[in-house]
Design a protein around this motif. Structure first.
Motif, PDB file in Angstrom:
ATOM      1  N   THR A 199      -1.844   8.806   6.778  1.00 33.40           N
ATOM      2  CA  THR A 199      -2.489   7.494   6.787  1.00 33.40           C
ATOM      3  C   THR A 199      -2.068   6.780   5.511  1.00 33.40           C
ATOM      4  O   THR A 199      -2.172   7.352   4.429  1.00 33.40           O
ATOM      5  CB  THR A 199      -4.029   7.645   6.784  1.00 33.40           C
ATOM      6  OG1 THR A 199      -4.381   8.480   7.892  1.00 33.40           O
ATOM      7  CG2 THR A 199      -4.725   6.302   6.909  1.00 33.40           C
ATOM      8  N   VAL A 200      -1.555   5.563   5.662  1.00 28.50           N
ATOM      9  CA  VAL A 200      -1.200   4.775   4.481  1.00 28.50           C
ATOM     10  C   VAL A 200      -2.280   3.724   4.294  1.00 28.50           C
ATOM     11  O   VAL A 200      -2.504   2.892   5.173  1.00 28.50           O
ATOM     12  CB  VAL A 200       0.187   4.105   4.636  1.00 28.50           C
ATOM     13  CG1 VAL A 200       0.548   3.352   3.353  1.00 28.50           C
ATOM     14  CG2 VAL A 200       1.258   5.145   4.964  1.00 28.50           C
ATOM     15  N   ARG A 201      -2.978   3.788   3.143  1.00 25.18           N
ATOM     16  CA  ARG A 201      -4.055   2.833   2.871  1.00 25.18           C
ATOM     17  C   ARG A 201      -3.532   1.715   1.981  1.00 25.18           C
ATOM     18  O   ARG A 201      -2.662   1.938   1.138  1.00 25.18           O
ATOM     19  CB  ARG A 201      -5.202   3.522   2.115  1.00 25.18           C
ATOM     20  CG  ARG A 201      -5.879   4.613   2.899  1.00 25.18           C
ATOM     21  CD  ARG A 201      -7.185   5.022   2.243  1.00 25.18           C
ATOM     22  NE  ARG A 201      -7.011   5.539   0.889  1.00 25.18           N
ATOM     23  CZ  ARG A 201      -7.782   6.474   0.340  1.00 25.18           C
ATOM     24  NH1 ARG A 201      -8.795   6.995   1.024  1.00 25.18           N
ATOM     25  NH2 ARG A 201      -7.590   6.883  -0.886  1.00 25.18           N
ATOM     26  N   THR A 202      -4.085   0.527   2.184  1.00 25.86           N
ATOM     27  CA  THR A 202      -3.747  -0.571   1.280  1.00 25.86           C
ATOM     28  C   THR A 202      -4.972  -1.445   1.052  1.00 25.86           C
ATOM     29  O   THR A 202      -5.823  -1.571   1.934  1.00 25.86           O
ATOM     30  CB  THR A 202      -2.580  -1.431   1.809  1.00 25.86           C
ATOM     31  OG1 THR A 202      -2.399  -2.545   0.932  1.00 25.86           O
ATOM     32  CG2 THR A 202      -2.841  -1.949   3.216  1.00 25.86           C
ATOM     33  N   GLU A 203      -5.047  -2.027  -0.147  1.00 23.13           N
ATOM     34  CA  GLU A 203      -6.146  -2.951  -0.458  1.00 23.13           C
ATOM     35  C   GLU A 203      -5.816  -4.359   0.007  1.00 23.13           C
ATOM     36  O   GLU A 203      -6.658  -5.241  -0.048  1.00 23.13           O
ATOM     37  CB  GLU A 203      -6.389  -2.978  -1.973  1.00 23.13           C
ATOM     38  CG  GLU A 203      -6.997  -1.691  -2.492  1.00 23.13           C
ATOM     39  CD  GLU A 203      -6.784  -1.496  -3.973  1.00 23.13           C
ATOM     40  OE1 GLU A 203      -6.412  -2.468  -4.670  1.00 23.13           O
ATOM     41  OE2 GLU A 203      -6.974  -0.356  -4.429  1.00 23.13           O
ATOM     42  N   HIS A 204      -4.570  -4.569   0.433  1.00 23.62           N
ATOM     43  CA  HIS A 204      -4.144  -5.918   0.803  1.00 23.62           C
ATOM     44  C   HIS A 204      -4.026  -6.026   2.318  1.00 23.62           C
ATOM     45  O   HIS A 204      -3.068  -5.517   2.900  1.00 23.62           O
ATOM     46  CB  HIS A 204      -2.798  -6.256   0.155  1.00 23.62           C
ATOM     47  CG  HIS A 204      -2.854  -6.160  -1.338  1.00 23.62           C
ATOM     48  ND1 HIS A 204      -3.494  -7.099  -2.118  1.00 23.62           N
ATOM     49  CD2 HIS A 204      -2.402  -5.220  -2.183  1.00 23.62           C
ATOM     50  CE1 HIS A 204      -3.400  -6.745  -3.389  1.00 23.62           C
ATOM     51  NE2 HIS A 204      -2.751  -5.614  -3.456  1.00 23.62           N
ATOM     52  N   SER A 205      -4.977  -6.703   2.934  1.00 20.27           N
ATOM     53  CA  SER A 205      -5.007  -6.709   4.401  1.00 20.27           C
ATOM     54  C   SER A 205      -3.765  -7.386   4.989  1.00 20.27           C
ATOM     55  O   SER A 205      -3.336  -7.044   6.075  1.00 20.27           O
ATOM     56  CB  SER A 205      -6.278  -7.389   4.901  1.00 20.27           C
ATOM     57  OG  SER A 205      -6.407  -8.654   4.284  1.00 20.27           O
ATOM     58  N   ARG A 206      -3.136  -8.298   4.223  1.00 20.78           N
ATOM     59  CA  ARG A 206      -1.958  -8.962   4.789  1.00 20.78           C
ATOM     60  C   ARG A 206      -0.766  -7.995   4.926  1.00 20.78           C
ATOM     61  O   ARG A 206       0.182  -8.267   5.660  1.00 20.78           O
ATOM     62  CB  ARG A 206      -1.564 -10.183   3.939  1.00 20.78           C
ATOM     63  CG  ARG A 206      -0.949  -9.829   2.631  1.00 20.78           C
ATOM     64  CD  ARG A 206      -0.551 -11.025   1.784  1.00 20.78           C
ATOM     65  NE  ARG A 206      -0.006 -10.538   0.523  1.00 20.78           N
ATOM     66  CZ  ARG A 206       1.265 -10.234   0.332  1.00 20.78           C
ATOM     67  NH1 ARG A 206       2.137 -10.407   1.296  1.00 20.78           N
ATOM     68  NH2 ARG A 206       1.676  -9.765  -0.827  1.00 20.78           N
ATOM     69  N   LEU A 207      -0.820  -6.860   4.211  1.00 20.35           N
ATOM     70  CA  LEU A 207       0.282  -5.897   4.318  1.00 20.35           C
ATOM     71  C   LEU A 207       0.130  -4.971   5.522  1.00 20.35           C
ATOM     72  O   LEU A 207       1.076  -4.302   5.930  1.00 20.35           O
ATOM     73  CB  LEU A 207       0.381  -5.052   3.043  1.00 20.35           C
ATOM     74  CG  LEU A 207       0.660  -5.833   1.757  1.00 20.35           C
ATOM     75  CD1 LEU A 207       0.759  -4.869   0.576  1.00 20.35           C
ATOM     76  CD2 LEU A 207       1.953  -6.646   1.879  1.00 20.35           C
ATOM     77  N   ARG A 208      -1.100  -4.938   6.081  1.00 21.46           N
ATOM     78  CA  ARG A 208      -1.410  -4.028   7.167  1.00 21.46           C
ATOM     79  C   ARG A 208      -0.429  -4.175   8.334  1.00 21.46           C
ATOM     80  O   ARG A 208       0.079  -3.206   8.867  1.00 21.46           O
ATOM     81  CB  ARG A 208      -2.856  -4.333   7.607  1.00 21.46           C
ATOM     82  CG  ARG A 208      -3.564  -3.354   8.484  1.00 21.46           C
ATOM     83  CD  ARG A 208      -3.905  -2.060   7.783  1.00 21.46           C
ATOM     84  NE  ARG A 208      -2.948  -1.045   8.199  1.00 21.46           N
ATOM     85  CZ  ARG A 208      -2.770   0.109   7.575  1.00 21.46           C
ATOM     86  NH1 ARG A 208      -3.482   0.426   6.513  1.00 21.46           N
ATOM     87  NH2 ARG A 208      -1.896   0.967   8.010  1.00 21.46           N
ATOM     88  N   GLN A 209      -0.155  -5.439   8.703  1.00 19.55           N
ATOM     89  CA  GLN A 209       0.732  -5.686   9.851  1.00 19.55           C
ATOM     90  C   GLN A 209       2.131  -5.107   9.602  1.00 19.55           C
ATOM     91  O   GLN A 209       2.778  -4.606  10.515  1.00 19.55           O
ATOM     92  CB  GLN A 209       0.831  -7.188  10.123  1.00 19.55           C
ATOM     93  CG  GLN A 209       1.212  -7.965   8.877  1.00 19.55           C
ATOM     94  CD  GLN A 209       1.475  -9.436   9.141  1.00 19.55           C
ATOM     95  OE1 GLN A 209       1.991  -9.792  10.181  1.00 19.55           O
ATOM     96  NE2 GLN A 209       1.105 -10.278   8.187  1.00 19.55           N
ATOM     97  N   TYR A 210       2.600  -5.172   8.337  1.00 18.30           N
ATOM     98  CA  TYR A 210       3.919  -4.602   8.042  1.00 18.30           C
ATOM     99  C   TYR A 210       3.882  -3.077   8.187  1.00 18.30           C
ATOM    100  O   TYR A 210       4.799  -2.459   8.720  1.00 18.30           O
ATOM    101  CB  TYR A 210       4.367  -4.942   6.619  1.00 18.30           C
ATOM    102  CG  TYR A 210       4.453  -6.414   6.314  1.00 18.30           C
ATOM    103  CD1 TYR A 210       4.789  -7.342   7.301  1.00 18.30           C
ATOM    104  CD2 TYR A 210       4.233  -6.881   5.028  1.00 18.30           C
ATOM    105  CE1 TYR A 210       4.881  -8.687   7.009  1.00 18.30           C
ATOM    106  CE2 TYR A 210       4.327  -8.224   4.727  1.00 18.30           C
ATOM    107  CZ  TYR A 210       4.643  -9.125   5.721  1.00 18.30           C
ATOM    108  OH  TYR A 210       4.737 -10.448   5.426  1.00 18.30           O
ATOM    109  N   LEU A 211       2.792  -2.482   7.680  1.00 24.26           N
ATOM    110  CA  LEU A 211       2.683  -1.021   7.741  1.00 24.26           C
ATOM    111  C   LEU A 211       2.623  -0.559   9.191  1.00 24.26           C
ATOM    112  O   LEU A 211       3.259   0.422   9.568  1.00 24.26           O
ATOM    113  CB  LEU A 211       1.428  -0.547   7.001  1.00 24.26           C
ATOM    114  CG  LEU A 211       1.431  -0.762   5.493  1.00 24.26           C
ATOM    115  CD1 LEU A 211       0.118  -0.257   4.897  1.00 24.26           C
ATOM    116  CD2 LEU A 211       2.612  -0.047   4.846  1.00 24.26           C
TER     117      LEU A 211
END
Ligand code: ADP
Ligand code: MG
Length: 345
Positions: free
Chosen positions: A320-332
């Motif tokens: 699972t790759v977590r990010t604090e930046h929701s705009r990056l979610r779509q790229y992940l």
């Protein structure tokens, strides 16, 4: 006059690499005679580079020679071993002396640096293909494996993963076709572009780090098919799942500069960092109580803690790759986890 096979071997491969005392008989007979020391396990690895698959057609011969050995040394490093001997199976379309001289220099410089002797091989005619095997030693019973990580262990990576993939993208614009857009490969900071290309063409196998990890890491893998996918393999072998924090995955100043300058987009950078191979970096796990042993390496930026192993629960994903930046979610979400030669065929 075209070079014969015998002369070719004699001129280019008899003396390539370091001369070690444990080579009883090297190039020239039907087989090499090698004498491993007492008290070690022998580690054997093999990796092949095919023109047009693992390096761009027409790549500099010096880089092909360097990389053919480096990718094998990286596997040796991931086992915590010290390299000793190598074999070279070379398939060449023609005996081009200039190409062979540069190829051998690339191979030999790296072999000398790590005291690896070239003890034999095979030479035939055909499409350009470089198969290398390396043998190394590790104190008996101590080799690092992909298995051995425990829930709670910290996941670490060496260097700045993704640089080699970015460098390859700069070398071959076609590699970007899959990204659905073209990028401005001839623009941006020249120093940054050269630095990334060099990370692809002349990667550094992490042999010193690998041996330092022998009494520290619980599991280790060489990142050759992409950081996220390879950590998935380590997690699977260890019977765990992995959680990675995107914001902790280190990005080189060169890659960051080219994103700022608009040569790459943010989604390109994420793809390089999480799914790019070819870096020759190590991913490994350490128990949290051993973190202090990493502090010097962390301070120098040689190693970064990027996540942790957790219990594997039925149905949960391996990585699972977590990010604090929701705009990056779509790229992940759009990223393939790792490169598989056959599923992509
Ligand atoms: P054989 O026909 O018995 O396999 P070869 O003529 O192919 O022997 O090889 C002669 C010697 O040269 C062997 O010791 C072999 O290991 C070595 N050799 C052949 N090609 C290479 C190469 N590309 N790099 C290093 N050693 C090589
Ligand atoms: Mg032969």
């Amino acid at each position: 006059m075209p070079l014969g096979e015998f002369e070719l071997i004699d001129r280019f491969f008899r003396e390539a690499g370091g001369r070690r005392g444990d080579v009883v008989l090297g190039v020239g007979d039907d087989g090499a005679i090698l004498r491993p020391p007492e008290g070690v396990d022998l580690i054997a690895v093999s990796d092949t580079l095919v023109e047009g698959v693992h390096f761009p057609a027409g790549a500099p011969a010096r880089s092909v020679g360097h990389r053919a050995l480096a990718v094998n040394l990286s596997d040796i490093a991931a086992m915590g071993a010290a390299p000793a001997w190598s074999l070279l199976a070379l398939t060449l379309p023609r005996a081009d002396e200039i190409w062979l001289k540069e190829f051998t220099e690339g191979f030999s410089l790296l072999a000398l640096e790590y005291e690896v002797s070239l003890v034999g091989g095979d030479t035939s005619r055909g499409p350009l293909m470089v198969g290398v095997q390396v043998f190394g030693f590790v104190p008996r019973g101590l080799a690092l494996r992909r298995a051995g990580g425990q829930p709670g262990d910290l996941i670490c990576v060496s260097g700045t993963p993704g640089d080699a993939a970015a460098g390859l993208a700069l070398l071959t614009p076609d590699a970007m076709v899959g990204a659905g857009h073209k990028f401005r490969r001839d623009q941006g900071d020249v120093v940054a572009r050269d630095a990334l290309r060099a990370r692809f063409e002349y990667p550094t196998p992490r042999l010193v780090l690998g041996s330092q990890l022998l009494d520290l890491a619980t599991a280790c893998i060489d990142v050759s098919d992409g950081l996220a996918g390879d950590i998935g393999k380590l997690a699977a072998a260890s019977g765990c799942a992995a959680i990675l924090d995107l914001e902790r995955v280190p990005r080189s100043t060169a890659l960051a500069a080219l994103v700022r300058q608009g040569v790459f987009e943010e989604r390109d950078a994420l793809r390089f960092m999480l799914t790019g191979g070819d870096d020759c970096e190590l991913a490994f796990t350490v128990p949290p109580e051993s973190r202090h042993a990493l502090s010097a390496l962390e301070a120098r930026g040689e190693v970064s803690v990027i996540g942790a192993l957790v219990e594997k629960e039925g149905g949960s994903s391996l990585v699972t790759v977590r990010t604090e930046h929701s705009r990056l979610r779509q790229y992940l979400d759009a990223l393939p986890l790792s490169f598989d030669h056959f599923s992509n065929a």
